[in-house]
Design a protein around this motif. Structure first.
Motif, PDB file in Angstrom:
ATOM      1  N   THR A  51       0.808  -1.220   0.000  1.00 23.24           N
ATOM      2  CA  THR A  51       0.000   0.000   0.000  1.00 23.24           C
ATOM      3  C   THR A  51       0.841   1.269   0.000  1.00 23.24           C
ATOM      4  OG1 THR A  51      -0.149   0.060   2.431  1.00 23.24           O
ATOM      5  CG2 THR A  51      -1.855  -1.179   1.245  1.00 23.24           C
ATOM      6  N   LEU A  52       2.103   1.180   0.396  1.00 32.26           N
ATOM      7  CA  LEU A  52       2.959   2.365   0.476  1.00 32.26           C
ATOM      8  C   LEU A  52       3.905   2.399  -0.705  1.00 32.26           C
ATOM      9  CD1 LEU A  52       4.108   4.821   2.054  1.00 32.26           C
ATOM     10  CD2 LEU A  52       5.643   3.203   3.208  1.00 32.26           C
ATOM     11  N   THR A  53       3.823   3.443  -1.514  1.00 33.58           N
ATOM     12  CA  THR A  53       4.803   3.631  -2.585  1.00 33.58           C
ATOM     13  C   THR A  53       5.871   4.598  -2.091  1.00 33.58           C
ATOM     14  OG1 THR A  53       3.677   5.513  -3.633  1.00 33.58           O
ATOM     15  CG2 THR A  53       2.970   3.322  -4.288  1.00 33.58           C
ATOM     16  N   ILE A  54       7.141   4.239  -2.297  1.00 33.36           N
ATOM     17  CA  ILE A  54       8.243   5.035  -1.765  1.00 33.36           C
ATOM     18  C   ILE A  54       8.275   6.424  -2.386  1.00 33.36           C
ATOM     19  CG2 ILE A  54      10.713   5.067  -1.337  1.00 33.36           C
ATOM     20  CD1 ILE A  54       9.158   2.821   0.025  1.00 33.36           C
ATOM     21  N   ALA A  55       7.881   6.542  -3.652  1.00 33.81           N
ATOM     22  CA  ALA A  55       7.895   7.849  -4.311  1.00 33.81           C
ATOM     23  C   ALA A  55       6.936   8.817  -3.621  1.00 33.81           C
ATOM     24  CB  ALA A  55       7.528   7.688  -5.784  1.00 33.81           C
ATOM     25  N   ARG A  56       5.747   8.325  -3.269  1.00 37.27           N
ATOM     26  CA  ARG A  56       4.776   9.201  -2.611  1.00 37.27           C
ATOM     27  C   ARG A  56       5.223   9.558  -1.200  1.00 37.27           C
ATOM     28  NH1 ARG A  56      -0.906   6.385  -4.689  1.00 37.27           N
ATOM     29  NH2 ARG A  56      -0.678   7.013  -6.888  1.00 37.27           N
ATOM     30  N   LEU A  57       5.837   8.609  -0.498  1.00 40.80           N
ATOM     31  CA  LEU A  57       6.355   8.899   0.831  1.00 40.80           C
ATOM     32  C   LEU A  57       7.429   9.975   0.760  1.00 40.80           C
ATOM     33  CD1 LEU A  57       6.622   8.316   3.857  1.00 40.80           C
ATOM     34  CD2 LEU A  57       8.196   6.459   3.276  1.00 40.80           C
ATOM     35  N   ALA A  58       8.353   9.849  -0.191  1.00 41.26           N
ATOM     36  CA  ALA A  58       9.406  10.845  -0.349  1.00 41.26           C
ATOM     37  C   ALA A  58       8.831  12.210  -0.694  1.00 41.26           C
ATOM     38  CB  ALA A  58      10.387  10.394  -1.433  1.00 41.26           C
ATOM     39  N   HIS A  59       7.803  12.225  -1.550  1.00 45.27           N
ATOM     40  CA  HIS A  59       7.190  13.488  -1.953  1.00 45.27           C
ATOM     41  C   HIS A  59       6.546  14.196  -0.762  1.00 45.27           C
ATOM     42  CE1 HIS A  59       5.168  16.406  -4.507  1.00 45.27           C
ATOM     43  NE2 HIS A  59       4.024  16.097  -3.917  1.00 45.27           N
ATOM     44  N   LYS A  60       5.859  13.443   0.103  1.00 43.65           N
ATOM     45  CA  LYS A  60       5.201  14.060   1.264  1.00 43.65           C
ATOM     46  C   LYS A  60       6.229  14.584   2.265  1.00 43.65           C
ATOM     47  CE  LYS A  60       1.556  14.499   1.768  1.00 43.65           C
ATOM     48  NZ  LYS A  60       0.671  15.585   1.294  1.00 43.65           N
ATOM     49  N   ILE A  61       7.308  13.857   2.496  1.00 43.30           N
ATOM     50  CA  ILE A  61       8.340  14.323   3.418  1.00 43.30           C
ATOM     51  C   ILE A  61       9.025  15.562   2.871  1.00 43.30           C
ATOM     52  CG2 ILE A  61      10.580  13.720   4.431  1.00 43.30           C
ATOM     53  CD1 ILE A  61       9.608  10.876   4.709  1.00 43.30           C
ATOM     54  N   GLN A  62       9.209  15.599   1.568  1.00 42.67           N
ATOM     55  CA  GLN A  62       9.905  16.708   0.934  1.00 42.67           C
ATOM     56  C   GLN A  62       9.202  18.034   1.188  1.00 42.67           C
ATOM     57  OE1 GLN A  62      11.139  15.846  -3.098  1.00 42.67           O
ATOM     58  NE2 GLN A  62      10.989  17.991  -3.672  1.00 42.67           N
ATOM     59  N   GLU A  63       7.871  18.017   1.356  1.00 42.73           N
ATOM     60  CA  GLU A  63       7.119  19.242   1.601  1.00 42.73           C
ATOM     61  C   GLU A  63       7.517  19.923   2.913  1.00 42.73           C
ATOM     62  OE1 GLU A  63       3.000  18.350   1.529  1.00 42.73           O
ATOM     63  OE2 GLU A  63       3.017  17.519  -0.505  1.00 42.73           O
ATOM     64  N   TYR A  64       8.033  19.148   3.882  1.00 44.61           N
ATOM     65  CA  TYR A  64       8.344  19.678   5.199  1.00 44.61           C
ATOM     66  C   TYR A  64       9.827  19.953   5.401  1.00 44.61           C
ATOM     67  CZ  TYR A  64       3.628  17.993   6.019  1.00 44.61           C
ATOM     68  OH  TYR A  64       2.268  17.768   5.936  1.00 44.61           O
ATOM     69  N   LEU A  65      10.637  19.765   4.371  1.00 45.15           N
ATOM     70  CA  LEU A  65      12.065  20.004   4.491  1.00 45.15           C
ATOM     71  C   LEU A  65      12.391  21.482   4.276  1.00 45.15           C
ATOM     72  CD1 LEU A  65      13.516  16.970   2.513  1.00 45.15           C
ATOM     73  CD2 LEU A  65      13.389  17.248   4.981  1.00 45.15           C
ATOM     74  N   PRO A  66      13.498  21.968   4.849  1.00 43.87           N
ATOM     75  CA  PRO A  66      13.938  23.336   4.568  1.00 43.87           C
ATOM     76  C   PRO A  66      14.125  23.530   3.072  1.00 43.87           C
ATOM     77  CG  PRO A  66      15.172  22.406   6.405  1.00 43.87           C
ATOM     78  CD  PRO A  66      14.366  21.287   5.825  1.00 43.87           C
ATOM     79  N   SER A  67      13.925  24.742   2.606  1.00 43.34           N
ATOM     80  CA  SER A  67      13.929  25.010   1.166  1.00 43.34           C
ATOM     81  C   SER A  67      15.238  24.622   0.511  1.00 43.34           C
ATOM     82  CB  SER A  67      13.642  26.499   0.914  1.00 43.34           C
ATOM     83  OG  SER A  67      14.609  27.307   1.575  1.00 43.34           O
ATOM     84  N   GLN A  68      16.378  24.820   1.180  1.00 39.52           N
ATOM     85  CA  GLN A  68      17.663  24.503   0.579  1.00 39.52           C
ATOM     86  C   GLN A  68      17.794  23.007   0.331  1.00 39.52           C
ATOM     87  OE1 GLN A  68      21.034  25.841   2.814  1.00 39.52           O
ATOM     88  NE2 GLN A  68      22.518  25.268   1.251  1.00 39.52           N
ATOM     89  N   THR A  69      17.357  22.182   1.329  1.00 34.14           N
ATOM     90  CA  THR A  69      17.405  20.727   1.161  1.00 34.14           C
ATOM     91  C   THR A  69      16.457  20.291   0.073  1.00 34.14           C
ATOM     92  OG1 THR A  69      17.910  20.494   3.515  1.00 34.14           O
ATOM     93  CG2 THR A  69      17.160  18.521   2.357  1.00 34.14           C
ATOM     94  N   LYS A  70      15.285  20.926   0.028  1.00 30.49           N
ATOM     95  CA  LYS A  70      14.293  20.581  -0.995  1.00 30.49           C
ATOM     96  C   LYS A  70      14.832  20.878  -2.390  1.00 30.49           C
ATOM     97  CE  LYS A  70      10.123  21.823  -0.093  1.00 30.49           C
ATOM     98  NZ  LYS A  70       8.895  22.628   0.062  1.00 30.49           N
ATOM     99  N   GLU A  71      15.515  22.033  -2.545  1.00 29.55           N
ATOM    100  CA  GLU A  71      16.063  22.388  -3.851  1.00 29.55           C
ATOM    101  C   GLU A  71      17.120  21.399  -4.288  1.00 29.55           C
ATOM    102  OE1 GLU A  71      17.419  26.324  -3.359  1.00 29.55           O
ATOM    103  OE2 GLU A  71      15.413  27.218  -3.271  1.00 29.55           O
ATOM    104  N   ARG A  72      17.950  20.923  -3.343  1.00 29.25           N
ATOM    105  CA  ARG A  72      18.963  19.930  -3.698  1.00 29.25           C
ATOM    106  C   ARG A  72      18.314  18.649  -4.167  1.00 29.25           C
ATOM    107  NH1 ARG A  72      21.602  21.335   1.162  1.00 29.25           N
ATOM    108  NH2 ARG A  72      21.083  19.279   1.991  1.00 29.25           N
ATOM    109  N   ALA A  73      17.237  18.220  -3.475  1.00 30.73           N
ATOM    110  CA  ALA A  73      16.558  16.981  -3.856  1.00 30.73           C
ATOM    111  C   ALA A  73      15.905  17.127  -5.213  1.00 30.73           C
ATOM    112  CB  ALA A  73      15.520  16.605  -2.798  1.00 30.73           C
ATOM    113  N   GLU A  74      15.232  18.277  -5.440  1.00 24.61           N
ATOM    114  CA  GLU A  74      14.556  18.476  -6.714  1.00 24.61           C
ATOM    115  C   GLU A  74      15.556  18.618  -7.852  1.00 24.61           C
ATOM    116  OE1 GLU A  74      12.183  21.851  -5.925  1.00 24.61           O
ATOM    117  OE2 GLU A  74      10.527  20.733  -5.034  1.00 24.61           O
ATOM    118  N   GLY A  75      16.777  19.121  -7.543  1.00 26.93           N
ATOM    119  CA  GLY A  75      17.779  19.311  -8.574  1.00 26.93           C
ATOM    120  C   GLY A  75      18.570  18.065  -8.898  1.00 26.93           C
ATOM    121  N   GLY A  76      18.277  16.958  -8.221  1.00 28.79           N
ATOM    122  CA  GLY A  76      18.937  15.705  -8.533  1.00 28.79           C
ATOM    123  C   GLY A  76      20.100  15.378  -7.623  1.00 28.79           C
TER     124      GLY A  76
END
Length: 251
Positions: A212-237
């Motif tokens: 029932t748990l897809t890792i992509a969706r879990l990562a996406h939900k956690i990413q919303e609560y990360l500091p912007s700098q960490t989020k930008e690094r994750a989104e940038g690859g």
């Protein structure tokens, strides 16, 4: 060998090995072990296959090196814990039973079980980070333990019975089940369907394990609560921090 699965949300597989008994896992899966357990790391697994066999395992999402844990001189205990909330599922391999599992579904196995690439199809970066959809194949003879995320739903499909599933929810299935990736037709689905435009089509007979748990969706939900700098690094690859660890399990 005596084994038990302990826990609920984050279970652990505990194995009591008698002298000279062994169990194999991918490198880095160990949680804890007692003094009599000796480790040997190599590329051979499940009867060999040489470099080509190891290469196919890596392409299928596994690691190049496998680790054998053997009890020497006295009984020993070894444990493997899950990496995300979910379940540990034991399956018997051999006598006509082989399995396809999601790319990080393998936890451990007895020595005569083999692990290799089972299925590969490119679906684009929108769903699987550009790496496509991969399945590993479990063959040989013995027992394997699978790691499936979230809650576990088991379906026993009758001959010709069709089940269409979001690819991320496919945990494992017997090789008697026919498997393919299908695109949902229709221009509206293409525009508004998001990652739902691709579905896995599973046709019986055989058993299917859904997660029932897809890792992509879990990562996406956690990413919303990360500091912007960490989020930008994750989104940038650039994989880093919590998101990087979870996304790495997805690959």
């Amino acid at each position: 060998m005596q084994t038990k699965i302990t826990g609920t949300t984050m279970p652990v597989l505990e194995c009591l090995l008698q002298p000279n008994e062994s169990i194999i896992s991918e490198a880095g899966e160990l949680s804890w072990m007692t003094q009599s357990i000796q480790m040997t790391t190599h590329t051979q697994f499940g009867g060999g296959g040489g470099f080509f066999g190891a290469f196919k395992r890596v392409v299928g999402g596994g690691s190049l090196f496998m680790t054998e844990y053997r009890a020497l001189g006295a009984p020993g205990e070894i444990a493997f814990a899950t990496k995300v909330p979910g379940h540990i599922v034991p399956v018997e391999v051999g006598n006509g039973y082989e399995y396809l599992i999601h790319r990080h579904g393998f936890l451990a196995a007895t020595p005569q079980v083999g692990l290799t690439l089972g299925f590969q199809q490119s679906l684009g970066a929108g769903i699987f980070g550009g790496d496509g959809f991969l399945l590993q194949k479990i063959t040989g003879v013995g027992t394997a333990w699978l790691e499936l995320s979230g809650e576990l739903i088991v379906k026993d499909l009758a001959p010709g019975e069709l089940l269409r599933v979001h690819p991320g929810h496919v945990g494992a299935f017997q090789t008697s089940v026919n498997f393919s990736i299908m695109r949902v037709p229709g221009i509206k689905n293409m525009i508004f369907g998001g990652d739902g435009i691709f579905l896995a089509a599973l046709t019986g007979p055989g058993r299917v394990w859904l997660q029932t748990l897809t890792i992509a969706r879990l990562a996406h939900k956690i990413q919303e609560y990360l500091p912007s700098q960490t989020k930008e690094r994750a989104e940038g690859g650039v994989v880093g921090g919590i998101v990087g660890s979870i996304l790495d399990q997805m690959k």
